[in-house]
Design a protein around this motif. Structure first.
Motif: not given
Length: 306
Positions: A238-262
């Motif tokens: 099993x591939x271990x999740x890299x740090x970059x992937x975690x950052x991207x997921x976090x950004x995507x989550x923030x964008x979704x939250x911002x879009x939802x709030x907007x």
């Protein structure tokens, strides 16, 4: 043993001209050395003694011309008796002779011979005949010489035949030995060739194995090893999740939250809320700044129509 020197004194005393008479001397052996010292004694009388044989060196008395050995006990004559080449008269009457030596044929000067009263071989006795007078004794000498020459020739032929047989046997042995040696050489040559071929095959096998060994690491880097028959394929780890992937997921989550709030703040009922008022102000400022771009303007128009 009685010798002439001890029985009758010095032999020179008995020498009469060229005749030496040692008959009736009770001799058991012949005084050859003393006789050899008297080369003038060409006529020797040894009859009526007790002689059973003559020594081999007796044949060296080649000066003898007439020899009387009658009335002794001679069983045979020396093998080299034929050396007495000057002998012309030989009396062997009343002895114990059965045969004569082959060298007897060399007595080419022999003119008179008496072999009566000897237990001769029948063939020899027939050739010798009687010796009752001078003529018969001369005939005896001639016939016996011819007979002994024939015997000598037969023996020579037999000797040559045996030599030929021995030579042929030797040739066969040599040929057999040569064939054996040639066979052994051929066998060694074949074994050497087989050993060379075996070593060559081993060398080729080692080289092939070495080449395969050199190719093996390259194949392993390019492709995964094939699973063995009957074995389960290994699951990739099993591939271990890299740090970059975690950052991207976090950004995507923030964008979704911002879009939802907007989107929530665009609802009329919520626009007047203090939080949404600030969000709408920021949104309106961003939209005014992006209206200069045709593509974005088209996107915003489509969005506003929806």
């Amino acid at each position: 043993m009685t010798k002439a020197g001890s029985k009758g004194g010095n032999l020179r005393d008995k020498l009469d001209g060229n005749e030496l008479d040692l008959s009736l001397s009770d001799l058991n052996e012949v005084p050859v050395k003393e006789l050899a010292a008297l080369p003038k004694a060409t006529i020797l009388d040894l009859s009526c003694n007790k002689l059973t044989s003559l020594p081999a060196d007796f044949c060296g008395l080649t000066h003898l011309v007439k020899l009387d050995l009658s009335k002794n006990k001679l069983q045979q004559l020396p093998a080299d008796f034929g050396r007495l080449v000057n002998l012309q008269h030989l009396d062997l009457l009343n002895n114990r002779l059965v045969t004569l030596p082959v060298s007897f044929a060399q007595l080419k000067s022999l003119k008179w011979l008496d072999l009566k009263d000897n237990p001769l071989d029948p063939a020899l006795a027939k050739v010798a005949g009687d010796c009752l007078d001078e003529k018969q004794c001369k005939q005896c000498a001639n016939k016996v010489l011819q007979h002994m020459k024939a015997v000598q020739a037969d023996q020579e032929r037999e000797r040559q035949r045996r030599l030929e047989v021995e030579r042929e046997a030797e040739k066969k042995r040599e040929a057999k030995q040569r064939a054996k040696e040639a066979q052994e050489r051929e066998l060694r040559k074949r074994e050497k060739a087989e050993e060379k071929e075996r070593r060559r095959k081993e060398y080729d096998a080692l080289k092939a194995a070495k080449r395969e060994q050199e190719k093996k690491p390259k194949k392993e880097t390019n492709q995964a090893p094939k699973p063995k028959a009957g074995s389960r394929p290994r699951k990739p780890p099993p591939r271990r999740p890299s740090r970059t992937w975690a950052v991207l997921k976090l950004l995507l989550l923030l964008l979704l939250c911002a879009a939802g709030g907007l989107l929530a703040c665009r609802v009329p009922e919520l626009r007047r809320q203090p939080l949404c008022a600030g969000v709408n102000t920021v949104y309106d400022s961003a939209v005014r700044g992006l209206r200069g771009h045709d593509i974005l303007q088209w996107v915003l128009q489509a969005d506003s129509q929806q």
